[in-house]
Write a protein that holds these residues in place. Structure first.
Motif, mmCIF file in Angstrom:
data_model
loop_
_atom_site.group_PDB
_atom_site.id
_atom_site.type_symbol
_atom_site.label_atom_id
_atom_site.label_comp_id
_atom_site.label_asym_id
_atom_site.label_seq_id
_atom_site.Cartn_x
_atom_site.Cartn_y
_atom_site.Cartn_z
ATOM 1 N N ASP A 1 37.409 -61.806 19.081
ATOM 2 C CA ASP A 1 38.033 -60.690 18.552
ATOM 3 C C ASP A 1 38.998 -60.464 19.642
ATOM 4 O OD1 ASP A 1 36.344 -60.329 17.156
ATOM 5 O OD2 ASP A 1 34.496 -59.917 18.979
ATOM 6 N N TYR A 2 39.008 -61.495 20.449
ATOM 7 C CA TYR A 2 40.230 -61.121 21.826
ATOM 8 C C TYR A 2 40.901 -62.216 21.961
ATOM 9 C CZ TYR A 2 37.168 -62.074 25.059
ATOM 10 O OH TYR A 2 35.727 -63.014 25.566
ATOM 11 N N THR A 3 42.430 -62.850 22.561
ATOM 12 C CA THR A 3 43.326 -63.341 22.856
ATOM 13 C C THR A 3 42.982 -64.250 24.065
ATOM 14 O OG1 THR A 3 44.753 -62.285 23.167
ATOM 15 C CG2 THR A 3 44.901 -63.519 20.662
ATOM 16 N N ARG A 4 42.910 -63.084 24.657
ATOM 17 C CA ARG A 4 43.199 -63.682 26.456
ATOM 18 C C ARG A 4 41.793 -63.461 27.050
ATOM 19 N NH1 ARG A 4 47.050 -60.350 25.005
ATOM 20 N NH2 ARG A 4 46.408 -58.582 25.907
ATOM 21 N N ALA A 5 41.298 -64.427 28.110
ATOM 22 C CA ALA A 5 39.671 -64.838 28.504
ATOM 23 C C ALA A 5 40.170 -63.516 29.938
ATOM 24 C CB ALA A 5 39.390 -65.776 28.529
ATOM 25 N N LYS A 6 38.380 -63.493 30.469
ATOM 26 C CA LYS A 6 38.673 -62.569 31.336
ATOM 27 C C LYS A 6 39.372 -63.888 32.459
ATOM 28 C CE LYS A 6 34.063 -61.325 29.886
ATOM 29 N NZ LYS A 6 32.570 -61.292 30.296
ATOM 30 N N PRO A 7 39.381 -63.978 33.400
ATOM 31 C CA PRO A 7 39.676 -62.394 34.091
ATOM 32 C C PRO A 7 40.796 -61.206 33.306
ATOM 33 C CG PRO A 7 41.397 -63.885 35.724
ATOM 34 C CD PRO A 7 40.272 -64.516 34.313
ATOM 35 N N ASP A 8 41.331 -61.362 32.078
ATOM 36 C CA ASP A 8 42.287 -60.749 31.532
ATOM 37 C C ASP A 8 41.271 -59.198 31.490
ATOM 38 O OD1 ASP A 8 45.030 -60.337 30.456
ATOM 39 O OD2 ASP A 8 43.426 -59.560 29.150
ATOM 40 N N PRO A 9 41.672 -58.475 30.952
ATOM 41 C CA PRO A 9 40.839 -57.186 30.480
ATOM 42 C C PRO A 9 41.009 -56.613 29.446
ATOM 43 C CG PRO A 9 43.150 -56.241 31.440
ATOM 44 C CD PRO A 9 43.218 -57.803 31.846
ATOM 45 N N GLU A 10 41.248 -57.530 28.024
ATOM 46 C CA GLU A 10 41.772 -57.484 26.834
ATOM 47 C C GLU A 10 40.003 -56.712 26.738
ATOM 48 O OE1 GLU A 10 43.124 -59.630 23.106
ATOM 49 O OE2 GLU A 10 43.480 -60.530 25.160
ATOM 50 N N GLY A 11 39.568 -57.973 26.825
ATOM 51 C CA GLY A 11 37.828 -57.818 25.937
ATOM 52 C C GLY A 11 37.408 -56.369 26.036
ATOM 53 N N PHE A 12 37.510 -56.378 27.463
ATOM 54 C CA PHE A 12 36.472 -54.936 27.908
ATOM 55 C C PHE A 12 37.358 -53.254 27.136
ATOM 56 C CE2 PHE A 12 34.962 -57.451 31.712
ATOM 57 C CZ PHE A 12 33.539 -57.487 30.743
ATOM 58 N N LEU A 13 38.294 -53.848 26.942
ATOM 59 C CA LEU A 13 39.493 -53.230 26.586
ATOM 60 C C LEU A 13 39.438 -52.492 25.205
ATOM 61 C CD1 LEU A 13 43.312 -52.878 28.915
ATOM 62 C CD2 LEU A 13 41.225 -51.485 28.532
ATOM 63 N N CYS B 1 33.528 -46.060 31.775
ATOM 64 C CA CYS B 1 32.903 -47.279 31.533
ATOM 65 C C CYS B 1 32.202 -47.792 32.681
ATOM 66 C CB CYS B 1 33.765 -48.415 31.142
ATOM 67 S SG CYS B 1 34.124 -48.215 29.202
ATOM 68 N N LEU B 2 31.077 -48.520 32.301
ATOM 69 C CA LEU B 2 30.897 -49.127 34.012
ATOM 70 C C LEU B 2 29.946 -50.266 33.404
ATOM 71 C CD1 LEU B 2 29.246 -49.260 36.625
ATOM 72 C CD2 LEU B 2 27.616 -48.095 35.674
ATOM 73 N N VAL B 3 30.704 -51.319 34.011
ATOM 74 C CA VAL B 3 30.325 -52.850 33.064
ATOM 75 C C VAL B 3 28.511 -53.324 33.724
ATOM 76 C CG1 VAL B 3 31.462 -55.275 32.960
ATOM 77 C CG2 VAL B 3 32.759 -52.557 32.357
ATOM 78 N N PHE B 4 28.244 -54.286 33.458
ATOM 79 C CA PHE B 4 27.306 -55.115 33.847
ATOM 80 C C PHE B 4 27.801 -56.387 33.638
ATOM 81 C CE2 PHE B 4 24.823 -50.955 34.058
ATOM 82 C CZ PHE B 4 24.198 -51.026 34.964
ATOM 83 N N GLU B 5 27.867 -56.819 34.938
ATOM 84 C CA GLU B 5 28.871 -58.714 34.546
ATOM 85 C C GLU B 5 28.420 -59.478 35.862
ATOM 86 O OE1 GLU B 5 30.460 -61.140 32.778
ATOM 87 O OE2 GLU B 5 31.058 -59.750 32.494
ATOM 88 N N ASP B 6 27.659 -60.461 34.692
ATOM 89 C CA ASP B 6 27.103 -61.806 35.728
ATOM 90 C C ASP B 6 28.351 -62.887 36.188
ATOM 91 O OD1 ASP B 6 28.136 -63.358 32.948
ATOM 92 O OD2 ASP B 6 26.425 -64.046 33.182
ATOM 93 N N THR B 7 29.606 -62.927 36.002
ATOM 94 C CA THR B 7 30.577 -63.595 36.542
ATOM 95 C C THR B 7 31.096 -62.783 37.481
ATOM 96 O OG1 THR B 7 32.091 -63.183 34.710
ATOM 97 C CG2 THR B 7 29.905 -65.122 34.527
ATOM 98 N N ALA B 8 31.929 -63.725 38.791
ATOM 99 C CA ALA B 8 33.058 -62.652 39.499
ATOM 100 C C ALA B 8 34.541 -63.021 38.633
ATOM 101 C CB ALA B 8 33.649 -64.049 40.577
ATOM 102 N N LEU B 9 34.589 -63.720 37.395
ATOM 103 C CA LEU B 9 35.629 -63.838 36.876
ATOM 104 C C LEU B 9 35.478 -62.098 35.348
ATOM 105 C CD1 LEU B 9 36.719 -67.041 35.004
ATOM 106 C CD2 LEU B 9 38.170 -65.625 36.972
ATOM 107 N N GLY B 10 34.557 -62.102 35.150
ATOM 108 C CA GLY B 10 34.050 -60.816 34.475
ATOM 109 C C GLY B 10 34.159 -59.228 35.343
ATOM 110 N N VAL B 11 33.798 -59.594 36.307
ATOM 111 C CA VAL B 11 33.932 -58.493 37.018
ATOM 112 C C VAL B 11 35.782 -57.902 37.178
ATOM 113 C CG1 VAL B 11 33.970 -57.730 39.770
ATOM 114 C CG2 VAL B 11 32.040 -58.550 38.484
ATOM 115 N N GLN B 12 36.479 -59.013 37.622
ATOM 116 C CA GLN B 12 37.409 -59.059 37.971
ATOM 117 C C GLN B 12 38.413 -58.002 37.003
ATOM 118 O OE1 GLN B 12 39.321 -62.918 39.109
ATOM 119 N NE2 GLN B 12 38.508 -63.267 40.635
#
Length: 150
Positions: free
Chosen positions: A46-58, A71-82
């Motif tokens: 669905d998106y081209t740039r993986a975490k830590p890029d914000p594309e998926g969240f946006l 938005c409030l994100v619950f994330e299980d990885t440091a890259l996801g938090v970034q």
């Protein structure tokens, strides 16, 4: 966490943002009986740039019609938090259960328990914006949790 998703369904929009395939995410949510609780799934492809890029969240925020700052994100990885932080979203790190030998690393249940009452009060107006005062309270809490050593 699962009880909160059940309780808030229909009042608070939920999305999943994952680097996994849609099939994998769908299978996991189906096994948990939660697939119908999420308004959108943003998965690999669905998106081209993986975490830590914000594309998926946006993309998830756009699909939900909610401002990223609400938005409030619950994330299980440091890259996801970034990635969530780069998207302008508050993020709380909730580690996955990992078994290391005979030891299990548990998420900070006390932090999640403190957050749930705040989320129960979170409601969105028709423009997809949350109450600014409550949003600030949640952001403050998320920063406090993020500052904790993992």
């Amino acid at each position: 966490m699962l009880a909160h998703i059940e309780d808030a369904h229909g009042r608070v929009p939920f999305a999943v943002v994952s680097g996994s395939t849609r099939e994998s995410v769908t299978a996991s949510l189906t096994a948990l009986g939660l697939l119908d609780r999420f308004e959108t799934l943003v998965c690999a492809g669905d998106y081209t740039r993986a975490k830590p890029d914000p594309e998926g969240f946006l993309l998830a925020a756009r699909r939900l019609g909610v401002a990223p700052t609400d938005c409030l994100v619950f994330e299980d990885t440091a890259l996801g938090v970034q990635a969530a932080t780069a998207a302008g979203m508050a993020a709380v790190r909730v580690p996955q259960h990992r078994i290391l030998g005979s030891l299990a690393q548990e998420p900070d249940h006390a932090a999640v328990e403190r957050l749930l009452p705040l989320l129960d009060r979170l409601e969105y107006d028709q423009r997809g914006h949350a109450d600014p005062e409550l949003r600030e309270e949640i952001l403050h809490f998320a920063r406090e949790v993020r500052a904790r050593p993992m």
